[in-house]
Scaffold this motif. Sequence first.
Motif, PDB file in Angstrom:
ATOM      1  N   ARG A  56       4.427   9.769 -12.712  1.00  0.00           N
ATOM      2  CA  ARG A  56       3.824   8.485 -12.332  1.00  0.00           C
ATOM      3  C   ARG A  56       3.781   8.362 -10.809  1.00  0.00           C
ATOM      4  NH1 ARG A  56       8.279   4.449 -12.019  1.00  0.00           N
ATOM      5  NH2 ARG A  56      10.218   5.580 -12.407  1.00  0.00           N
ATOM      6  N   LEU A  57       2.848   7.532 -10.349  1.00  0.00           N
ATOM      7  CA  LEU A  57       2.691   7.237  -8.923  1.00  0.00           C
ATOM      8  C   LEU A  57       3.200   5.831  -8.650  1.00  0.00           C
ATOM      9  CD1 LEU A  57      -0.898   8.657  -8.283  1.00  0.00           C
ATOM     10  CD2 LEU A  57       1.278   9.663  -7.528  1.00  0.00           C
ATOM     11  N   THR A  58       3.750   5.644  -7.457  1.00  0.00           N
ATOM     12  CA  THR A  58       4.228   4.330  -7.030  1.00  0.00           C
ATOM     13  C   THR A  58       3.464   3.918  -5.774  1.00  0.00           C
ATOM     14  OG1 THR A  58       6.427   4.791  -7.909  1.00  0.00           O
ATOM     15  CG2 THR A  58       6.260   3.018  -6.293  1.00  0.00           C
ATOM     16  N   ALA A  59       3.009   2.690  -5.742  1.00  0.00           N
ATOM     17  CA  ALA A  59       2.366   2.180  -4.528  1.00  0.00           C
ATOM     18  C   ALA A  59       3.407   2.049  -3.425  1.00  0.00           C
ATOM     19  CB  ALA A  59       1.721   0.830  -4.803  1.00  0.00           C
ATOM     20  N   VAL A  60       3.010   2.341  -2.193  1.00  0.00           N
ATOM     21  CA  VAL A  60       3.945   2.278  -1.076  1.00  0.00           C
ATOM     22  C   VAL A  60       4.590   0.902  -0.981  1.00  0.00           C
ATOM     23  CG1 VAL A  60       4.151   2.384   1.442  1.00  0.00           C
ATOM     24  CG2 VAL A  60       2.761   4.087   0.236  1.00  0.00           C
ATOM     25  N   ARG A  61       3.813  -0.149  -1.195  1.00  0.00           N
ATOM     26  CA  ARG A  61       4.358  -1.508  -1.044  1.00  0.00           C
ATOM     27  C   ARG A  61       5.390  -1.829  -2.134  1.00  0.00           C
ATOM     28  NH1 ARG A  61      -0.889  -5.215  -2.071  1.00  0.00           N
ATOM     29  NH2 ARG A  61      -1.568  -3.862  -0.355  1.00  0.00           N
ATOM     30  N   ASP A  62       5.337  -1.116  -3.293  1.00  0.00           N
ATOM     31  CA  ASP A  62       6.252  -1.403  -4.394  1.00  0.00           C
ATOM     32  C   ASP A  62       7.542  -0.563  -4.332  1.00  0.00           C
ATOM     33  OD1 ASP A  62       4.447  -3.189  -5.437  1.00  0.00           O
ATOM     34  OD2 ASP A  62       3.468  -1.675  -6.697  1.00  0.00           O
ATOM     35  N   ALA A  63       7.576   0.430  -3.477  1.00  0.00           N
ATOM     36  CA  ALA A  63       8.749   1.302  -3.388  1.00  0.00           C
ATOM     37  C   ALA A  63       9.852   0.627  -2.591  1.00  0.00           C
ATOM     38  CB  ALA A  63       8.373   2.625  -2.742  1.00  0.00           C
ATOM     39  N   ARG A  64      11.082   0.758  -3.061  1.00  0.00           N
ATOM     40  CA  ARG A  64      12.223   0.155  -2.377  1.00  0.00           C
ATOM     41  C   ARG A  64      13.005   1.222  -1.611  1.00  0.00           C
ATOM     42  NH1 ARG A  64      14.671  -3.479  -7.352  1.00  0.00           N
ATOM     43  NH2 ARG A  64      12.836  -4.845  -7.651  1.00  0.00           N
ATOM     44  N   PRO A  65      13.547   0.856  -0.439  1.00  0.00           N
ATOM     45  CA  PRO A  65      14.359   1.822   0.318  1.00  0.00           C
ATOM     46  C   PRO A  65      15.497   2.380  -0.547  1.00  0.00           C
ATOM     47  CG  PRO A  65      13.881  -0.108   1.658  1.00  0.00           C
ATOM     48  CD  PRO A  65      13.396  -0.436   0.281  1.00  0.00           C
ATOM     49  N   GLY A  66      15.698   3.700  -0.457  1.00  0.00           N
ATOM     50  CA  GLY A  66      16.739   4.366  -1.245  1.00  0.00           C
ATOM     51  C   GLY A  66      16.217   4.937  -2.539  1.00  0.00           C
ATOM     52  N   GLU A  67      15.022   4.515  -3.013  1.00  0.00           N
ATOM     53  CA  GLU A  67      14.443   5.042  -4.234  1.00  0.00           C
ATOM     54  C   GLU A  67      13.740   6.372  -3.952  1.00  0.00           C
ATOM     55  OE1 GLU A  67      13.204   1.478  -7.254  1.00  0.00           O
ATOM     56  OE2 GLU A  67      11.793   1.991  -5.657  1.00  0.00           O
ATOM     57  N   THR A  68      13.788   7.283  -4.931  1.00  0.00           N
ATOM     58  CA  THR A  68      12.997   8.509  -4.871  1.00  0.00           C
ATOM     59  C   THR A  68      11.733   8.262  -5.671  1.00  0.00           C
ATOM     60  OG1 THR A  68      14.952   9.911  -4.652  1.00  0.00           O
ATOM     61  CG2 THR A  68      12.937  10.963  -5.436  1.00  0.00           C
ATOM     62  N   VAL A  69      10.577   8.314  -4.999  1.00  0.00           N
ATOM     63  CA  VAL A  69       9.318   7.955  -5.637  1.00  0.00           C
ATOM     64  C   VAL A  69       8.252   8.982  -5.279  1.00  0.00           C
ATOM     65  CG1 VAL A  69       9.807   5.480  -5.678  1.00  0.00           C
ATOM     66  CG2 VAL A  69       8.694   6.488  -3.664  1.00  0.00           C
ATOM     67  N   GLN A  70       7.155   8.915  -6.025  1.00  0.00           N
ATOM     68  CA  GLN A  70       6.000   9.763  -5.763  1.00  0.00           C
ATOM     69  C   GLN A  70       4.815   8.877  -5.385  1.00  0.00           C
ATOM     70  OE1 GLN A  70       4.397  13.649  -7.880  1.00  0.00           O
ATOM     71  NE2 GLN A  70       4.013  11.880  -9.168  1.00  0.00           N
ATOM     72  N   VAL A  71       4.212   9.181  -4.240  1.00  0.00           N
ATOM     73  CA  VAL A  71       3.059   8.405  -3.772  1.00  0.00           C
ATOM     74  C   VAL A  71       1.918   9.358  -3.465  1.00  0.00           C
ATOM     75  CG1 VAL A  71       4.557   6.611  -2.806  1.00  0.00           C
ATOM     76  CG2 VAL A  71       3.762   8.459  -1.344  1.00  0.00           C
ATOM     77  N   GLU A  72       0.710   8.799  -3.381  1.00  0.00           N
ATOM     78  CA  GLU A  72      -0.472   9.623  -3.131  1.00  0.00           C
ATOM     79  C   GLU A  72      -1.416   8.888  -2.179  1.00  0.00           C
ATOM     80  OE1 GLU A  72      -4.211  11.154  -5.768  1.00  0.00           O
ATOM     81  OE2 GLU A  72      -2.210  11.558  -6.618  1.00  0.00           O
ATOM     82  N   GLY A  73      -2.048   9.647  -1.316  1.00  0.00           N
ATOM     83  CA  GLY A  73      -3.006   9.044  -0.405  1.00  0.00           C
ATOM     84  C   GLY A  73      -3.597  10.078   0.535  1.00  0.00           C
ATOM     85  N   HIS A  74      -4.381   9.588   1.521  1.00  0.00           N
ATOM     86  CA  HIS A  74      -5.014  10.456   2.501  1.00  0.00           C
ATOM     87  C   HIS A  74      -4.186  10.479   3.786  1.00  0.00           C
ATOM     88  CE1 HIS A  74      -8.548   9.897  -0.149  1.00  0.00           C
ATOM     89  NE2 HIS A  74      -8.879  11.108   0.298  1.00  0.00           N
ATOM     90  N   ILE A  75      -4.177  11.640   4.443  1.00  0.00           N
ATOM     91  CA  ILE A  75      -3.499  11.777   5.730  1.00  0.00           C
ATOM     92  C   ILE A  75      -4.409  11.194   6.815  1.00  0.00           C
ATOM     93  CG2 ILE A  75      -2.553  13.377   7.422  1.00  0.00           C
ATOM     94  CD1 ILE A  75      -0.884  13.184   4.897  1.00  0.00           C
ATOM     95  N   GLN A  76      -3.887  10.219   7.555  1.00  0.00           N
ATOM     96  CA  GLN A  76      -4.653   9.580   8.625  1.00  0.00           C
ATOM     97  C   GLN A  76      -4.594  10.403   9.904  1.00  0.00           C
ATOM     98  OE1 GLN A  76      -6.559   6.711   7.938  1.00  0.00           O
ATOM     99  NE2 GLN A  76      -5.905   7.538   5.943  1.00  0.00           N
ATOM    100  N   HIS A  77      -3.403  10.860  10.247  1.00  0.00           N
ATOM    101  CA  HIS A  77      -3.268  11.742  11.415  1.00  0.00           C
ATOM    102  C   HIS A  77      -1.967  12.517  11.289  1.00  0.00           C
ATOM    103  CE1 HIS A  77      -0.563   8.614  12.963  1.00  0.00           C
ATOM    104  NE2 HIS A  77      -1.525   7.736  12.726  1.00  0.00           N
ATOM    105  N   CYS A  78      -1.910  13.645  11.967  1.00  0.00           N
ATOM    106  CA  CYS A  78      -0.737  14.540  11.904  1.00  0.00           C
ATOM    107  C   CYS A  78      -0.578  15.192  13.268  1.00  0.00           C
ATOM    108  CB  CYS A  78      -0.948  15.606  10.817  1.00  0.00           C
ATOM    109  SG  CYS A  78       0.414  16.786  10.662  1.00  0.00           S
ATOM    110  N   LYS A  79       0.644  15.139  13.825  1.00  0.00           N
ATOM    111  CA  LYS A  79       0.840  15.726  15.146  1.00  0.00           C
ATOM    112  C   LYS A  79       2.279  16.194  15.305  1.00  0.00           C
ATOM    113  CE  LYS A  79       1.862  11.230  17.270  1.00  0.00           C
ATOM    114  NZ  LYS A  79       1.530  10.286  18.350  1.00  0.00           N
ATOM    115  N   VAL A  80       2.492  17.085  16.265  1.00  0.00           N
ATOM    116  CA  VAL A  80       3.830  17.565  16.606  1.00  0.00           C
ATOM    117  C   VAL A  80       4.341  16.728  17.762  1.00  0.00           C
ATOM    118  CG1 VAL A  80       5.207  19.501  17.458  1.00  0.00           C
ATOM    119  CG2 VAL A  80       3.323  19.911  15.837  1.00  0.00           C
TER     120      VAL A  80
END
Length: 722
Positions: A56-80
């Motif tokens: 199952r997928l969890t929406a970012v807004r529904d995930a609570r700190p400390g929980e292990t969850v799976q989310v899905e989406g697009h990468i907006q930006h990535c940098k070192v």
Amino acid sequence: MAARNAPTDAAAPAPAAAAPAAPKLSAPARALQKLGLDSPIALALHLPLRYEDETRLTAVRDARPGETVQVEGHIQHCKVELRPRRQLVATLEDNAGDELVLRFVNFYPSHQKTLAAGQRVRVRGELRSGFWGREMVHPTFKAVQDDAPLADALTPVYPAAAQLPQTYLRKAVAAGLSRAALHEVLPPGTVPKGLPPLREALNFLHHPPPGTPLSTLEDHSHPAWQRLKFEELLAQQLSQMQSRRERARLAAPRLVARSGALRDQLLATLPWGLTGAQQRVVDEITADLAGGQPMHRLLQGDVGAGKTVVAALAACVAIDAGWQCALMAPTEILAEQHFAKLLQWLQPLGVKVAWLTGSRKGKARREALAQLASGEAALAVGTHAVIQDDVQFARLGLAVVDEQHRFGVAQRLALRRKLQGAEEADGAPGPALEPHLLMMSATPIPRTLAMTYYADLEVSTIDELPPGRTPIVTKVFAESRREEVIARIRDEVAKGRQVYWVCPLIEESEAEATPDSGGGGWGGKPLSELSNATETHQTLSEALPGVQVGLIHGRLPPAEKAAVMGAFSAGQTAVLVATTVIEVGVDVPNASLMVIEHAERFGLAQLHQLRGRVGRGAVASVCVLLFSTPLSETGKQRLKAMAETTDGFEIARRDLEIRGPGEFMGARQSGDALLRFADLAQDGALLAQARTLAPQLLDRHTAAASAQVARWLGAKAEFLKA
């Protein structure tokens, strides 16, 4: 070599073409082999350590700190980013427009490629509240297409090894599971109600459906787990009962002592009488020896219960009946203790005792071998040297194995094979005879263990200590109180008492290679920081001027060991610094204080054995357990058990709970633990069902019983007979 063997005749036929080289295995394939996962059934029985929920997928807004969850989406930006340290930081936006930061301190170019801007990814990890908002640190991730299907079962995480990725292992296990022969071999109606078929159980454990309570998988209480445990326990019970029945069909010499003969003479010379418990087990053993079937008996009793004199009386019965006896001990010190006692008791009665150890060589060894081969020596005492190829007995009728769990299972099997083929004492033809076998242990066997690994044994228990023994007081101190302990040593020595100080290491150079003798790892403290015997010997010598401090450990030559122990036994040495070489067999009644340094590093049974070196006389005795910090939970359990009880049976029960059955069986030395799935501390009900069913299968469904043992134990069934 090839050049020397090449043909020299020009007309000789040309050599055959070399066989094609075996294909080189990949690193993951080699890792599979190293784990023993080289057959479909082995792969099918390689069960997950835990599971990840990718169903199952969890929406970012529904995930609570400390929980292990799976989310899905697009990468907006990535940098070192280079501050505060070099790291890869990507920002993911889910379908609802909420953002999640993905942070990697360790990363590779492939990470940057998969997490490039615009990629759609599915990530799983623990959600945290970071300085810049919600984030995951080092989540698992993979690129996916829009509307990619979710997993339809929990994802297994398997025990693995280096160079064996989970994805590779999952594919291998799935392939093995599909090919494994998992047909039902048990007759209908024999499997306990509520347990699924074997293939169904394994399919479930490898791929649990969504919504399965993880707690029932983690604590192994799910019916699928119960089916595997029952199968394994049933195979083990069948193997043990087969062994017992096979032995009942064998012949053994009838060892019957004459009235008023050697056994009675020994009893008359002893300065004490037998306890009621000793007399009871002597009667049990004597009855076995007189029967026509091989005795296969375990004599167990707590430290100092008086097992050696029972073994001596059994030897007297065998010798009086015209047969020889062999006693084998795991260490030279323990074997020498037995030899000294038996020589003192039996030599005045005219019994010739031969001494055999690895260090005894030359003329003395040749003479001992000749005496045993001719029958002149009626009793052999020694270490594993007793089972070496050049040792031959004239008429060996009884073997006694002390501290049997300390020998490798293969060594115990070798002893049994050496003893086979004895002839009747009068040379008359008859069936091949098996010897009688008496095994002794000062590590009491918990009831559940006796019902499983020792189900083919008769068990005699000395549950009464000889009179005059004083209880041992056990104190637990942090290592910061060493000076107080040394002060107590001064007091004991001033009273004419003697002291043991036990260390886990011999010297500093051994630190990096020494394993934990207690089976639990050395814990949080580096080995080089642990006190060692040579350093402690020097420290105590300086702190106790005028006091003779001895040092003994396994690396000393046998002659030096004997000299050090002789000086301590004679009272010339007041303090003995030692490694666990003094764990069993050492008997110095004047020793009143035992100090065990880094006690949390030792196994519980070993601590109990070491504690038993004091309290062997009428002097009030104390055992001090020094521990270092940080103290692991296992270490706390061990020290708590030692402080709370001196009962060896209770110690054994707790040891079984903490460490499992490996040490009782010598399983390390045989290669594998003999039970992979069942837990003797928790599965008593399944064990009882298996014990009830096993004789019924052996009587009515012989083929099914054999198939069950072959599937679950294979070659390991032989180890259960040791």
